[in-house]
Write an enzyme that holds these catalytic residues in place. Structure first.
Site, PDB file in Angstrom:
ATOM      1  N   ARG A 208       0.843  -1.200   0.000  1.00 50.05           N
ATOM      2  CA  ARG A 208       0.000   0.000   0.000  1.00 50.05           C
ATOM      3  C   ARG A 208       0.874   1.244   0.000  1.00 50.05           C
ATOM      4  O   ARG A 208       0.606   2.220  -0.702  1.00 50.05           O
ATOM      5  CB  ARG A 208      -0.942  -0.021   1.215  1.00 50.05           C
ATOM      6  CG  ARG A 208      -2.037  -1.065   1.082  1.00 50.05           C
ATOM      7  CD  ARG A 208      -3.077  -0.956   2.192  1.00 50.05           C
ATOM      8  NE  ARG A 208      -2.655  -1.533   3.454  1.00 50.05           N
ATOM      9  CZ  ARG A 208      -3.023  -2.727   3.905  1.00 50.05           C
ATOM     10  NH1 ARG A 208      -3.835  -3.492   3.196  1.00 50.05           N
ATOM     11  NH2 ARG A 208      -2.608  -3.175   5.075  1.00 50.05           N
ATOM     12  N   PHE A 223     -11.553  -4.422  -5.253  1.00 51.71           N
ATOM     13  CA  PHE A 223     -11.449  -5.310  -4.086  1.00 51.71           C
ATOM     14  C   PHE A 223     -10.842  -4.500  -2.928  1.00 51.71           C
ATOM     15  O   PHE A 223      -9.816  -4.863  -2.365  1.00 51.71           O
ATOM     16  CB  PHE A 223     -10.597  -6.548  -4.394  1.00 51.71           C
ATOM     17  CG  PHE A 223     -11.025  -7.299  -5.635  1.00 51.71           C
ATOM     18  CD1 PHE A 223     -12.009  -8.278  -5.568  1.00 51.71           C
ATOM     19  CD2 PHE A 223     -10.449  -7.015  -6.873  1.00 51.71           C
ATOM     20  CE1 PHE A 223     -12.402  -8.975  -6.712  1.00 51.71           C
ATOM     21  CE2 PHE A 223     -10.845  -7.696  -8.018  1.00 51.71           C
ATOM     22  CZ  PHE A 223     -11.815  -8.683  -7.947  1.00 51.71           C
ATOM     23  N   ASP A 244     -16.018  -2.868  -3.858  1.00 47.17           N
ATOM     24  CA  ASP A 244     -15.975  -4.151  -3.149  1.00 47.17           C
ATOM     25  C   ASP A 244     -17.389  -4.711  -3.115  1.00 47.17           C
ATOM     26  O   ASP A 244     -18.364  -3.955  -3.167  1.00 47.17           O
ATOM     27  CB  ASP A 244     -15.439  -3.980  -1.718  1.00 47.17           C
ATOM     28  CG  ASP A 244     -14.893  -5.274  -1.131  1.00 47.17           C
ATOM     29  OD1 ASP A 244     -13.647  -5.429  -1.079  1.00 47.17           O
ATOM     30  OD2 ASP A 244     -15.709  -6.137  -0.724  1.00 47.17           O
ATOM     31  N   SER A 245     -17.488  -6.034  -3.025  1.00 48.10           N
ATOM     32  CA  SER A 245     -18.820  -6.640  -3.005  1.00 48.10           C
ATOM     33  C   SER A 245     -19.392  -6.718  -1.590  1.00 48.10           C
ATOM     34  O   SER A 245     -20.553  -7.066  -1.417  1.00 48.10           O
ATOM     35  CB  SER A 245     -18.754  -8.045  -3.613  1.00 48.10           C
ATOM     36  OG  SER A 245     -17.818  -8.825  -2.908  1.00 48.10           O
ATOM     37  N   ASN A 271     -19.736  -6.338  -7.784  1.00 51.17           N
ATOM     38  CA  ASN A 271     -18.814  -7.399  -8.160  1.00 51.17           C
ATOM     39  C   ASN A 271     -17.788  -6.764  -9.112  1.00 51.17           C
ATOM     40  O   ASN A 271     -18.163  -6.157 -10.118  1.00 51.17           O
ATOM     41  CB  ASN A 271     -19.617  -8.491  -8.874  1.00 51.17           C
ATOM     42  CG  ASN A 271     -18.741  -9.634  -9.331  1.00 51.17           C
ATOM     43  OD1 ASN A 271     -17.599  -9.436  -9.764  1.00 51.17           O
ATOM     44  ND2 ASN A 271     -19.270 -10.827  -9.242  1.00 51.17           N
ATOM     45  N   CYS A 332      -2.889 -13.493  -4.374  1.00 54.23           N
ATOM     46  CA  CYS A 332      -2.482 -14.119  -3.109  1.00 54.23           C
ATOM     47  C   CYS A 332      -2.667 -15.630  -3.166  1.00 54.23           C
ATOM     48  O   CYS A 332      -2.712 -16.291  -2.136  1.00 54.23           O
ATOM     49  CB  CYS A 332      -3.221 -13.499  -1.924  1.00 54.23           C
ATOM     50  SG  CYS A 332      -4.988 -13.546  -2.084  1.00 54.23           S
TER      51      CYS A 332
HETATM   52  N1  SAH Z   1      -7.082  -4.496  -0.866  1.00 49.71           N
HETATM   53  C1  SAH Z   1      -7.569  -4.824   0.457  1.00 49.71           C
HETATM   54  C2  SAH Z   1      -7.746  -6.305   0.676  1.00 49.71           C
HETATM   55  C3  SAH Z   1      -8.614  -6.990  -0.331  1.00 49.71           C
HETATM   56  S1  SAH Z   1      -9.148  -8.558   0.170  1.00 49.71           S
HETATM   57  C4  SAH Z   1      -6.634  -4.212   1.490  1.00 49.71           C
HETATM   58  O1  SAH Z   1      -5.548  -3.729   1.136  1.00 49.71           O
HETATM   59  O2  SAH Z   1      -6.991  -4.213   2.665  1.00 49.71           O
HETATM   60  C5  SAH Z   1     -10.285  -8.971  -1.065  1.00 49.71           C
HETATM   61  C6  SAH Z   1     -11.603  -8.212  -1.031  1.00 49.71           C
HETATM   62  O3  SAH Z   1     -12.351  -8.609  -2.174  1.00 49.71           O
HETATM   63  C7  SAH Z   1     -12.509  -8.465   0.153  1.00 49.71           C
HETATM   64  O4  SAH Z   1     -12.822  -7.235   0.758  1.00 49.71           O
HETATM   65  C8  SAH Z   1     -13.793  -9.094  -0.431  1.00 49.71           C
HETATM   66  O5  SAH Z   1     -14.958  -8.585   0.196  1.00 49.71           O
HETATM   67  C9  SAH Z   1     -13.726  -8.612  -1.844  1.00 49.71           C
HETATM   68  N2  SAH Z   1     -14.339  -9.433  -2.888  1.00 49.71           N
HETATM   69  C10 SAH Z   1     -14.309 -10.772  -3.050  1.00 49.71           C
HETATM   70  N3  SAH Z   1     -14.860 -11.124  -4.230  1.00 49.71           N
HETATM   71  C11 SAH Z   1     -15.254  -9.974  -4.837  1.00 49.71           C
HETATM   72  C12 SAH Z   1     -15.861  -9.663  -6.090  1.00 49.71           C
HETATM   73  N4  SAH Z   1     -16.154 -10.628  -6.971  1.00 49.71           N
HETATM   74  N5  SAH Z   1     -16.087  -8.373  -6.389  1.00 49.71           N
HETATM   75  C13 SAH Z   1     -15.782  -7.400  -5.507  1.00 49.71           C
HETATM   76  N6  SAH Z   1     -15.202  -7.627  -4.320  1.00 49.71           N
HETATM   77  C14 SAH Z   1     -14.943  -8.901  -3.983  1.00 49.71           C
END
Ligand code: SAH
Length: 388
Positions: A208, A223, A244-245, A271, A332
């Site tokens: 980050r 996400f 985010d979803s 999504n 990941c």
């Molecule tokens: N970037 C974040 C961590 C992301 S973890 C950080 O730095 O803290 C992955 C995230 O994706 C989660 O918050 C989960 O809610 C979201 N997620 C999972 N599948 C998804 C989708 N299809 N569309 C949108 N968000 C999604």
């Protein structure tokens, strides 16, 4: 009292010699008197000693090596391991208030996670072995750190493989659900009891920060969870949209935005696959994009689907990125190697008719150590790319 002995096969011995810490059930020839969660002494058919391990009577990973040493693995030994882990954090996370204090195999404490959020500690004991050690772990943390609270977030499905229940709650100290801590000069509230993982994605802390200098213009954080990347980008950018979803994640993201007083952030519940497709169709354009999806390939069998998922996301992102723009893209999934991810993105770039340079190749934050001979401990890839 000496610990029970178990017998492992020649292949199990070779596994130990290769530097791995997992011995599979097929390589456990005789569990002897071992009970679930015992610290056991591993020996071969000729009674040669190969180390001490945590024994599970349920999981396919029957033994997790703790030490090749003969010295009994007691509370003092455990405390030393935790102290060794804490020493590394003093070097690699000295300016962080939230970090991973113990990262399981990476700290030679297989299946034990201890995350620190300022005065609060959150633990995960993911196997029968570390679950049995829980009272000792709590005591060591109390003596070493005098925390305000120690919680367990053992509400994770992998415990099912060990025959352990999913549970969460306070183990010691105050009942605390939330805590506010700083990360890279920003303030974040972490929902320790209700948030994802142990409250946050600590493995992305360094990424980050690394993303920040490249950020500019109109940014998109896909996400976004609680807005970790988005807030880091906000100071540099005209506007940032986090997608985010999860409504709970976006609720936290809005609170984090307010805590830091940013007015150029917006959030969208969607999504990300659908969002990116629509953005591409509507010819939206961004200067900075972050892609940080959940693991698509938790098992090897999911590799093909994961490959398609990563390609689709990166293809769409590259298409809606302005020339000169930056893509910070992550995976990941341990099963998707850095080489795989680079190949996937190369395919995506060719399909999107974009020329891409690799600016940085990064991994998980250093408080999530990679054990050289245990490839599973290298799971996070983060590439910073530039579209020419
Ligand atoms: N970037 C974040 C961590 C992301 S973890 C950080 O730095 O803290 C992955 C995230 O994706 C989660 O918050 C989960 O809610 C979201 N997620 C999972 N599948 C998804 C989708 N299809 N569309 C949108 N968000 C999604």
């Amino acid at each position: 009292m000496s610990s029970p002995a178990v017998t492992i096969s020649q292949r199990g011995v070779e596994r130990v010699l290769s530097g791995h810490v997992w011995i599979y059930r097929a390589d456990l020839l005789d569990a002897g008197e071992a009970c679930p969660g015992d610290v056991v002494r591993m020996q071969d058919r000729k009674h040669h000693f190969w180390g001490q391990a945590l024994y599970s009577n349920k999981s396919q990973i029957a033994l997790r090596l703790l030490t090749r040493d003969e010295r009994p693995f007691d509370a003092a030994f455990l405390a030393e391991r935790i102290a060794t882990a804490a020493n590394l954090r003093r070097q690699v996370a000295s300016d962080a208030q939230a970090y991973r204090l113990v990262s399981a195999e990476g700290d030679l404490l297989p299946s034990l996670i201890i995350d620190r959020y300022g005065p609060c500690f959150v633990i995960q004991t993911l196997t029968q072995g570390t679950d049995r050690l829980k009272p000792q772990i709590v005591e060591i943390l109390q003596q070493t750190f005098s925390p305000r609270s120690i919680l367990e977030r053992n509400d994770v499905a992998v415990r099912g493989l060990e025959g352990l229940p999913e549970q969460k709650g306070t183990l010691a100290g105050e009942n605390i659900n939330e805590v506010e801590v700083e990360e890279n000069g920003l303030r974040f509230v972490f929902d320790l009891m209700g948030g994802q993982k142990t409250g946050g994605y600590l493995d992305q802390r360094e990424n980050r920060l690394a993303a920040r200098p490249y950020a500019r213009g109109c940014a998109l954080d896909c996400f976004c969870y609680a807005g970790g990347f988005a807030l880091h980008l906000a100071r540099q950018c005209d506007s940032v949209l986090g997608v985010d979803s999860s409504p709970e994640a976006l609720h936290l993201a809005r609170r984090n935005q307010q805590l830091n007083g940013f007015t150029n952030l917006e959030w969208k519940e969607a999504n990300c696959f659908d969002f990116l497709k629509a953005a591409d169709q509507q010819k939206e354009r961004y200067d900075t994009i972050v892609l940080d999806p959940p693991a698509f390939a938790r098992q090897k069998s999911k590799l093909e689907a994961a490959w398609r998922g990563y390609k689709e996301l990166n293809l769409r992102a590259l298409k809606i990125l302005n020339p000169g723009g930056f893509l910070i893209t992550c995976s990941c999934s341990h099963h998707v190697s850095e080489a795989d991810l680079l190949a996937i993105i190369a395919e995506a770039a060719l399909d999107a008719h974009r020329t891409v340079t690799v600016v940085e190749r990064r991994t998980q934050s250093r408080d999530h150590p990679i054990l050289l001979t245990v490839p599973e401990t290298h799971y996070l890839k983060c590439l910073i790319l530039r579209v020419i």
